[in-house]
Write a protein that holds these residues in place. Structure first.
Motif, short mmCIF file in Angstrom:
data_model
loop_
_atom_site.label_atom_id
_atom_site.label_comp_id
_atom_site.label_asym_id
_atom_site.label_seq_id
_atom_site.Cartn_x
_atom_site.Cartn_y
_atom_site.Cartn_z
N ASN A 246 71.49 75.17 56.40
CA ASN A 246 71.76 76.55 55.92
C ASN A 246 73.22 76.90 56.16
OD1 ASN A 246 71.97 78.22 58.60
ND2 ASN A 246 70.13 76.95 58.84
N SER A 247 73.67 77.86 55.41
CA SER A 247 75.07 78.32 55.53
C SER A 247 75.15 79.81 55.26
CB SER A 247 75.98 77.56 54.56
OG SER A 247 75.67 77.92 53.22
N ILE A 248 76.09 80.45 55.92
CA ILE A 248 76.41 81.86 55.69
C ILE A 248 77.92 81.96 55.51
CG2 ILE A 248 76.37 84.20 56.61
CD1 ILE A 248 73.93 83.47 58.22
N SER A 249 78.36 82.43 54.35
CA SER A 249 79.78 82.58 54.05
C SER A 249 80.08 84.03 53.73
CB SER A 249 80.19 81.69 52.87
OG SER A 249 79.91 80.33 53.14
N GLN A 250 81.22 84.52 54.22
CA GLN A 250 81.60 85.92 54.00
C GLN A 250 83.07 86.03 53.61
OE1 GLN A 250 80.53 88.15 57.60
NE2 GLN A 250 78.96 89.20 56.43
N LEU A 251 83.31 86.90 52.64
CA LEU A 251 84.67 87.30 52.28
C LEU A 251 84.83 88.74 52.78
CD1 LEU A 251 87.21 86.27 50.75
CD2 LEU A 251 86.33 87.45 48.74
N VAL A 252 85.77 88.94 53.70
CA VAL A 252 85.91 90.23 54.38
C VAL A 252 87.25 90.85 54.01
CG1 VAL A 252 85.93 91.41 56.60
CG2 VAL A 252 84.51 89.37 56.29
N PHE A 253 87.20 92.06 53.45
CA PHE A 253 88.42 92.81 53.12
C PHE A 253 88.51 94.01 54.04
CE2 PHE A 253 90.76 96.10 50.76
CZ PHE A 253 91.93 95.42 50.48
N LYS A 254 89.54 94.03 54.88
CA LYS A 254 89.67 95.07 55.90
C LYS A 254 90.26 96.34 55.29
CE LYS A 254 90.82 95.29 60.79
NZ LYS A 254 91.43 94.57 61.92
N LEU A 255 89.53 97.45 55.44
CA LEU A 255 90.00 98.75 54.93
C LEU A 255 90.89 99.46 55.94
CD1 LEU A 255 86.63 100.00 53.37
CD2 LEU A 255 88.57 98.98 52.16
N ASN A 267 72.73 80.67 51.97
CA ASN A 267 72.10 79.55 51.29
C ASN A 267 71.32 78.73 52.32
OD1 ASN A 267 71.37 77.73 49.34
ND2 ASN A 267 73.32 76.64 49.32
N SER A 268 70.10 78.36 52.00
CA SER A 268 69.28 77.58 52.94
C SER A 268 68.42 76.57 52.19
CB SER A 268 68.40 78.51 53.79
OG SER A 268 67.49 79.21 52.97
N TYR A 269 68.03 75.53 52.94
CA TYR A 269 67.18 74.47 52.36
C TYR A 269 66.28 73.92 53.46
CZ TYR A 269 65.71 69.98 50.45
OH TYR A 269 64.97 68.90 50.02
N GLU A 270 64.99 73.72 53.12
CA GLU A 270 64.02 73.09 54.03
C GLU A 270 63.17 72.13 53.21
OE1 GLU A 270 61.80 75.51 56.67
OE2 GLU A 270 63.45 76.94 57.01
N SER A 271 63.09 70.90 53.67
CA SER A 271 62.35 69.89 52.90
C SER A 271 60.84 70.02 53.07
CB SER A 271 62.80 68.49 53.34
OG SER A 271 62.51 68.27 54.71
N SER A 279 61.98 74.95 48.13
CA SER A 279 62.76 74.41 49.26
C SER A 279 64.07 75.14 49.49
CB SER A 279 63.04 72.92 49.03
OG SER A 279 61.84 72.18 49.02
N SER A 280 64.68 75.63 48.42
CA SER A 280 66.01 76.25 48.57
C SER A 280 65.95 77.74 48.28
CB SER A 280 67.02 75.59 47.62
OG SER A 280 66.61 75.74 46.28
N GLN A 281 66.89 78.46 48.89
CA GLN A 281 66.99 79.91 48.71
C GLN A 281 68.46 80.30 48.72
OE1 GLN A 281 64.59 82.12 48.15
NE2 GLN A 281 65.88 83.95 48.26
N LEU A 282 68.87 81.17 47.78
CA LEU A 282 70.24 81.63 47.66
C LEU A 282 70.27 83.14 47.48
CD1 LEU A 282 73.29 80.81 47.38
CD2 LEU A 282 72.90 80.73 44.91
N ASN A 283 71.00 83.83 48.33
CA ASN A 283 71.16 85.29 48.24
C ASN A 283 72.64 85.65 48.26
OD1 ASN A 283 68.38 85.88 48.24
ND2 ASN A 283 68.31 85.92 50.48
N SER A 284 73.00 86.58 47.40
CA SER A 284 74.37 87.09 47.36
C SER A 284 74.32 88.60 47.49
CB SER A 284 75.05 86.69 46.05
OG SER A 284 76.35 87.23 45.99
N THR A 285 75.07 89.16 48.45
CA THR A 285 75.02 90.60 48.70
C THR A 285 76.43 91.16 48.91
OG1 THR A 285 74.70 90.19 51.07
CG2 THR A 285 72.73 90.54 49.74
N LEU A 286 76.55 92.47 48.72
CA LEU A 286 77.78 93.22 49.00
C LEU A 286 77.47 94.28 50.05
CD1 LEU A 286 79.16 93.79 45.37
CD2 LEU A 286 80.02 92.15 47.06
N GLY A 287 78.46 94.60 50.89
CA GLY A 287 78.17 95.60 51.91
C GLY A 287 79.40 96.10 52.63
#
Length: 294
Positions: A246-255, A267-271, A279-287
């Motif tokens: 699994n992985s967690i990636s973030q793009l951070v813009f400082k206000l 993003n994650s994967y389990e066999s 097996s795989s899951q992908l989520n994209s969010t803003l916050g």
């Protein structure tokens, strides 16, 4: 008679002149002694002032306050779709980090709670808690790890999952060697025991030993403004055929000092899964996130 008178006057003048010379010479000696005494007093005064100036130390520069030992990040992100598909996904994140140069012990945690519905039907209710203890992290680029992780997942039909592990990490860039680098890279390797209890009674529960490799990097694209950071786990099982990553990636813009806009990709994967679960899951969010320290 006249001659005797002249001789008497001459003798008197000589005596008077000699007396005057004696008086002037004595006066001169007194004045000279007075001058020497005054000069000695002034010299002693100058020496005393010099000693005082040497003794008085200049005011010390103010010591800068030590960096905060605890920092925390609160984040709320998600996405909402409306129309033919009504989808809602909200994620609450917390980051907690403790570093103290005077202590060999460190701590960090990144728990999160995720909730998602699809056409008003519950699809995702994810719980994740991790407790990571580090040893000698503040003193060396090579450090020890002792950690525990607890998970629940409605999406993956996991009732409980517990991981306990121990390992070693290495700060390759951005640690003691290059502390001012805008690029930070670290890698760690650990052995962990995983126990997974699936909701479905038809699926065999997991009790495996894994080798876990974690890769972390952080890039300051625009100094103190825009940052890209990512954490990737690769976890094959040792005692059976099974793979997780699994992985967690973030793009951070400082206000400003505390608030930042975030774009997150999970993003994650389990066999091995319950029947009907992909097996795989992908989520994209803003916050939005808030950063503080103590």
């Amino acid at each position: 008679m006249k001659f005797i008178l002249i001789l008497f006057l001459g003798i008197c003048s000589a005596i008077t002149y000699s007396h005057a010379q004696i008086v002037d010479s004595t006066q001169y000696k007194i004045d000279s002694a007075s001058i020497k005494k005054n000069a000695t007093i002034k010299t002693d005064t100058i020496k005393s002032d010099t000693i005082k100036r040497d003794t008085v130390k200049p005011p010390a520069k103010p010591t800068p306050p030590p960096p905060p030992s605890w920092t925390y990040v609160l984040g709320l992100d998600g996405m909402i779709n409306s129309g033919n598909v009504n989808r809602k996904l909200l994620t609450l994140r917390l980051g907690l980090n403790h570093e103290n140069p005077n202590s060999i012990w460190g701590f960090y945690s990144s728990p999160r709670f995720q909730y998602g519905t699809n056409n008003e039907v519950l699809q995702e209710r994810e719980v994740f808690f991790d407790f990571n203890n580090t040893w000698f992290y503040s003193q060396h680029d090579v450090y020890g790890l002792l950690f525990g992780i607890y998970e629940q997942s409605n999406l993956r039909q996991i009732n409980d999952r517990l991981n306990i592990g121990v390992g070693v990490g290495w700060r390759i860039i951005g640690g003691k060697r290059l502390p001012s680098s805008r690029v930070q890279v670290s890698i760690s390797n650990a052995f962990l025991r995983e126990a997974t209890d699936f909701i479905s009674s038809d699926t065999e529960d997991l009790n495996v030993l894994r080798n876990s490799t974690r890769f972390r990097f952080r890039v300051e694209i625009i100094k103190e403004k825009l940052t890209l950071q990512s954490t990737i786990f690769f976890q094959p099982a040792i005692n059976r055929k099974n793979l997780r990553w699994n992985s967690i990636s973030q793009l951070v813009f400082k206000l400003n000092k505390h608030f930042s806009l975030t774009s997150t990709l999970d993003n994650s994967y389990e066999s091995y899964n319950v029947a009907g679960v992909k097996s795989s899951q992908l989520n994209s969010t803003l916050g939005l996130s808030y950063t503080g320290s103590k």
